[in-house]
Scaffold this motif. Structure first.
Motif, PDB file in Angstrom:
ATOM      1  N   VAL A  55       0.857  -1.195   0.000  1.00 13.46           N
ATOM      2  CA  VAL A  55       0.000   0.000   0.000  1.00 13.46           C
ATOM      3  C   VAL A  55       0.893   1.246   0.000  1.00 13.46           C
ATOM      4  O   VAL A  55       1.851   1.328   0.770  1.00 13.46           O
ATOM      5  N   VAL A  56       0.569   2.189  -0.878  1.00 13.12           N
ATOM      6  CA  VAL A  56       1.283   3.474  -0.930  1.00 13.12           C
ATOM      7  C   VAL A  56       0.251   4.577  -0.771  1.00 13.12           C
ATOM      8  O   VAL A  56      -0.792   4.543  -1.431  1.00 13.12           O
ATOM      9  N   ASN A  57       0.501   5.566   0.088  1.00 11.78           N
ATOM     10  CA  ASN A  57      -0.415   6.707   0.182  1.00 11.78           C
ATOM     11  C   ASN A  57       0.251   7.981  -0.320  1.00 11.78           C
ATOM     12  O   ASN A  57       1.211   8.475   0.274  1.00 11.78           O
ATOM     13  N   LEU A  58      -0.279   8.487  -1.432  1.00 11.45           N
ATOM     14  CA  LEU A  58       0.208   9.746  -2.021  1.00 11.45           C
ATOM     15  C   LEU A  58      -0.789  10.883  -1.806  1.00 11.45           C
ATOM     16  O   LEU A  58      -0.556  11.994  -2.253  1.00 11.45           O
ATOM     17  N   ALA A  59      -1.918  10.580  -1.171  1.00 10.55           N
ATOM     18  CA  ALA A  59      -3.006  11.564  -1.070  1.00 10.55           C
ATOM     19  C   ALA A  59      -2.578  12.784  -0.259  1.00 10.55           C
ATOM     20  O   ALA A  59      -1.845  12.671   0.709  1.00 10.55           O
ATOM     21  N   GLY A  60      -3.051  13.939  -0.676  1.00 16.72           N
ATOM     22  CA  GLY A  60      -2.770  15.165   0.072  1.00 16.72           C
ATOM     23  C   GLY A  60      -2.893  16.388  -0.805  1.00 16.72           C
ATOM     24  O   GLY A  60      -2.437  16.388  -1.944  1.00 16.72           O
ATOM     25  N   GLN A  61      -3.532  17.430  -0.273  1.00 23.81           N
ATOM     26  CA  GLN A  61      -3.630  18.711  -0.974  1.00 23.81           C
ATOM     27  C   GLN A  61      -2.232  19.281  -1.206  1.00 23.81           C
ATOM     28  O   GLN A  61      -1.353  19.151  -0.367  1.00 23.81           O
ATOM     29  N   ASN A  62      -2.046  19.948  -2.346  1.00 24.45           N
ATOM     30  CA  ASN A  62      -0.788  20.629  -2.638  1.00 24.45           C
ATOM     31  C   ASN A  62      -0.679  21.887  -1.766  1.00 24.45           C
ATOM     32  O   ASN A  62      -1.444  22.838  -1.946  1.00 24.45           O
ATOM     33  N   ILE A  63       0.259  21.873  -0.819  1.00 24.78           N
ATOM     34  CA  ILE A  63       0.420  22.997   0.113  1.00 24.78           C
ATOM     35  C   ILE A  63       0.710  24.300  -0.632  1.00 24.78           C
ATOM     36  O   ILE A  63       0.223  25.363  -0.264  1.00 24.78           O
ATOM     37  N   LEU A  64       1.507  24.229  -1.693  1.00 24.14           N
ATOM     38  CA  LEU A  64       1.931  25.439  -2.398  1.00 24.14           C
ATOM     39  C   LEU A  64       1.045  25.779  -3.594  1.00 24.14           C
ATOM     40  O   LEU A  64       1.511  26.386  -4.555  1.00 24.14           O
ATOM     41  N   ASN A  65      -0.213  25.396  -3.546  1.00 28.52           N
ATOM     42  CA  ASN A  65      -1.142  25.764  -4.616  1.00 28.52           C
ATOM     43  C   ASN A  65      -1.342  27.289  -4.594  1.00 28.52           C
ATOM     44  O   ASN A  65      -1.960  27.821  -3.669  1.00 28.52           O
ATOM     45  N   PRO A  66      -0.821  28.005  -5.614  1.00 30.15           N
ATOM     46  CA  PRO A  66      -0.900  29.470  -5.579  1.00 30.15           C
ATOM     47  C   PRO A  66      -2.319  29.994  -5.761  1.00 30.15           C
ATOM     48  O   PRO A  66      -2.592  31.166  -5.521  1.00 30.15           O
ATOM     49  N   LEU A  67      -3.249  29.118  -6.183  1.00 25.77           N
ATOM     50  CA  LEU A  67      -4.626  29.545  -6.409  1.00 25.77           C
ATOM     51  C   LEU A  67      -5.469  29.504  -5.134  1.00 25.77           C
ATOM     52  O   LEU A  67      -6.617  29.938  -5.137  1.00 25.77           O
ATOM     53  N   ARG A  68      -4.898  28.959  -4.044  1.00 24.81           N
ATOM     54  CA  ARG A  68      -5.621  28.884  -2.776  1.00 24.81           C
ATOM     55  C   ARG A  68      -4.980  29.790  -1.731  1.00 24.81           C
ATOM     56  O   ARG A  68      -3.759  29.755  -1.547  1.00 24.81           O
ATOM     57  N   ARG A  69      -5.817  30.605  -1.083  1.00 24.40           N
ATOM     58  CA  ARG A  69      -5.320  31.476  -0.008  1.00 24.40           C
ATOM     59  C   ARG A  69      -4.971  30.632   1.210  1.00 24.40           C
ATOM     60  O   ARG A  69      -5.658  29.648   1.523  1.00 24.40           O
ATOM     61  N   TRP A  70      -3.894  31.011   1.931  1.00 27.25           N
ATOM     62  CA  TRP A  70      -3.444  30.262   3.106  1.00 27.25           C
ATOM     63  C   TRP A  70      -4.256  30.707   4.314  1.00 27.25           C
ATOM     64  O   TRP A  70      -3.775  31.394   5.208  1.00 27.25           O
ATOM     65  N   ASN A  71      -5.538  30.310   4.348  1.00 24.16           N
ATOM     66  CA  ASN A  71      -6.400  30.659   5.470  1.00 24.16           C
ATOM     67  C   ASN A  71      -6.713  29.407   6.290  1.00 24.16           C
ATOM     68  O   ASN A  71      -6.239  28.312   5.978  1.00 24.16           O
ATOM     69  N   GLU A  72      -7.520  29.571   7.312  1.00 23.53           N
ATOM     70  CA  GLU A  72      -7.804  28.453   8.224  1.00 23.53           C
ATOM     71  C   GLU A  72      -8.475  27.283   7.497  1.00 23.53           C
ATOM     72  O   GLU A  72      -8.172  26.124   7.751  1.00 23.53           O
ATOM     73  N   THR A  73      -9.372  27.593   6.572  1.00 25.43           N
ATOM     74  CA  THR A  73     -10.080  26.542   5.817  1.00 25.43           C
ATOM     75  C   THR A  73      -9.103  25.690   5.022  1.00 25.43           C
ATOM     76  O   THR A  73      -9.152  24.457   5.060  1.00 25.43           O
ATOM     77  N   PHE A  74      -8.180  26.359   4.289  1.00 24.40           N
ATOM     78  CA  PHE A  74      -7.235  25.618   3.458  1.00 24.40           C
ATOM     79  C   PHE A  74      -6.228  24.851   4.327  1.00 24.40           C
ATOM     80  O   PHE A  74      -5.849  23.725   4.000  1.00 24.40           O
ATOM     81  N   LYS A  76      -6.811  23.495   7.205  1.00 26.46           N
ATOM     82  CA  LYS A  76      -7.515  22.290   7.664  1.00 26.46           C
ATOM     83  C   LYS A  76      -7.590  21.254   6.544  1.00 26.46           C
ATOM     84  O   LYS A  76      -7.441  20.057   6.782  1.00 26.46           O
ATOM     85  N   GLU A  77      -7.838  21.717   5.323  1.00 26.45           N
ATOM     86  CA  GLU A  77      -7.903  20.804   4.166  1.00 26.45           C
ATOM     87  C   GLU A  77      -6.566  20.098   3.949  1.00 26.45           C
ATOM     88  O   GLU A  77      -6.529  18.898   3.686  1.00 26.45           O
ATOM     89  N   VAL A  78      -5.470  20.863   4.039  1.00 26.26           N
ATOM     90  CA  VAL A  78      -4.124  20.297   3.842  1.00 26.26           C
ATOM     91  C   VAL A  78      -3.859  19.201   4.868  1.00 26.26           C
ATOM     92  O   VAL A  78      -3.380  18.109   4.532  1.00 26.26           O
ATOM     93  N   LEU A  79      -4.187  19.493   6.136  1.00 26.48           N
ATOM     94  CA  LEU A  79      -3.974  18.506   7.205  1.00 26.48           C
ATOM     95  C   LEU A  79      -4.875  17.285   7.058  1.00 26.48           C
ATOM     96  O   LEU A  79      -4.409  16.147   7.078  1.00 26.48           O
ATOM     97  N   SER A  80      -6.174  17.541   6.892  1.00 24.80           N
ATOM     98  CA  SER A  80      -7.120  16.419   6.859  1.00 24.80           C
ATOM     99  C   SER A  80      -6.901  15.540   5.636  1.00 24.80           C
ATOM    100  O   SER A  80      -7.073  14.325   5.701  1.00 24.80           O
ATOM    101  N   SER A  81      -6.501  16.141   4.501  1.00 24.00           N
ATOM    102  CA  SER A  81      -6.287  15.343   3.288  1.00 24.00           C
ATOM    103  C   SER A  81      -5.166  14.327   3.480  1.00 24.00           C
ATOM    104  O   SER A  81      -5.175  13.273   2.850  1.00 24.00           O
ATOM    105  N   ARG A  82      -4.227  14.636   4.362  1.00 24.36           N
ATOM    106  CA  ARG A  82      -3.137  13.693   4.656  1.00 24.36           C
ATOM    107  C   ARG A  82      -3.489  12.758   5.810  1.00 24.36           C
ATOM    108  O   ARG A  82      -3.334  11.540   5.709  1.00 24.36           O
TER     109      ARG A  82
END
Length: 246
Positions: A55-74, A76-82
């Motif tokens: 089993v390999v896990n590659l799942a996770g939001q791209n932290i450096l996505n320039p199209l997403r603002r670095w706010n509390e919502t994003f 949480k998404e970065v953490l929970s996606s991993r």
């Protein structure tokens, strides 16, 4: 081997799947959307782990996505996606009557260089126009890896029984500074690369916390990766970039 890959539909997952299949392995992906050769995360939770050897896990939001603002919502998404995907797979493995022999998490690698995606996708246009250059001072370290080698390290870890513990997913020549990287990319494209991106602009686009990753850098050496016997296909930056922009 039968390999289950979480989050395998992205840039790295596609390269890994191609390499695994080329080496005779059978691949099933876990993704949000159903499809051929896939199961969904809901199916994994409901029905448990399909029969597999690794089993390999590659799942996770791209932290450096320039199209997403670095706010509390994003954040949480970065953490929970991993965390959530890892927890789902770990629980499924723990309950499996015949658990897999190998379990790999991909949590932090260098800037991944490859055609058709990854960080290089955002860099190519300004560099092709002759507007590229170092970020901030340019003195910070800029660890990188060719996508072929990232997929290669993961495949090596699955196939070699002696590989355990943490491996750094960076090239051996990763003590490159950001300015050296900019020069090498400019040279690969036959363009000048001396227009710096001021740190204030980086902070404005990415937010202060994320900007630190780009402006301060990190020196990473893949000692353990080399010690496992992995042979890099693209150990040098110049040849890696030439292959990417060819």
């Amino acid at each position: 081997m039968r390999v289950l890959v979480g989050g395998g539909t992205g840039f790295v997952g596609t390269a890994l799947t191609q390499l695994l299949k080329a080496r005779g392995h059978e691949v099933t992906l876990v993704s949000r959307q159903p499809g051929p050769g896939r199961i969904t995360w809901d199916e994994l939770t409901r029905s448990g782990l399909p029969s597999c050897d690794a089993v390999v896990n590659l799942a996770g939001q791209n932290i450096l996505n320039p199209l997403r603002r670095w706010n509390e919502t994003f954040q949480k998404e970065v953490l929970s996606s991993r965390l959530e995907t890892t927890e789902m797979l770990a629980k499924a493995i723990a309950k499996a009557p015949q658990p897999p022999q190998a379990w790999i998490l991909v949590t932090g690698v260098g800037v991944v260089l490859g055609r058709g995606g990854g960080a290089i996708g955002h860099m190519l246009l300004p560099f092709r126009l002759g507007l590229g250059g170092p970020i901030g001072s340019g003195h910070q370290f800029f660890p990188w890896i060719h996508i072929g080698d990232l997929a290669g390290i993961l495949t090596h870890a699955l196939e070699a029984g002696h590989v355990h513990g943490v491996l750094n997913g960076v090239a051996p020549a990763s003590t490159t500074t950001n300015a050296e990287f900019a020069q090498a990319l400019g040279a690969a494209l036959g363009r000048p690369a001396f227009i710096p991106v001021p740190s204030t602009v980086v902070q404005a686009v990415f937010g202060r916390e994320r900007a630190i990753m780009l402006l301060e850098g990190q020196k990473v050496v893949p000692r353990r990766t080399l010690a496992t016997g992995y042979q890099y296909s693209f150990p040098e930056l110049g040849t890696a970039l030439k292959e990417v922009v060819a």
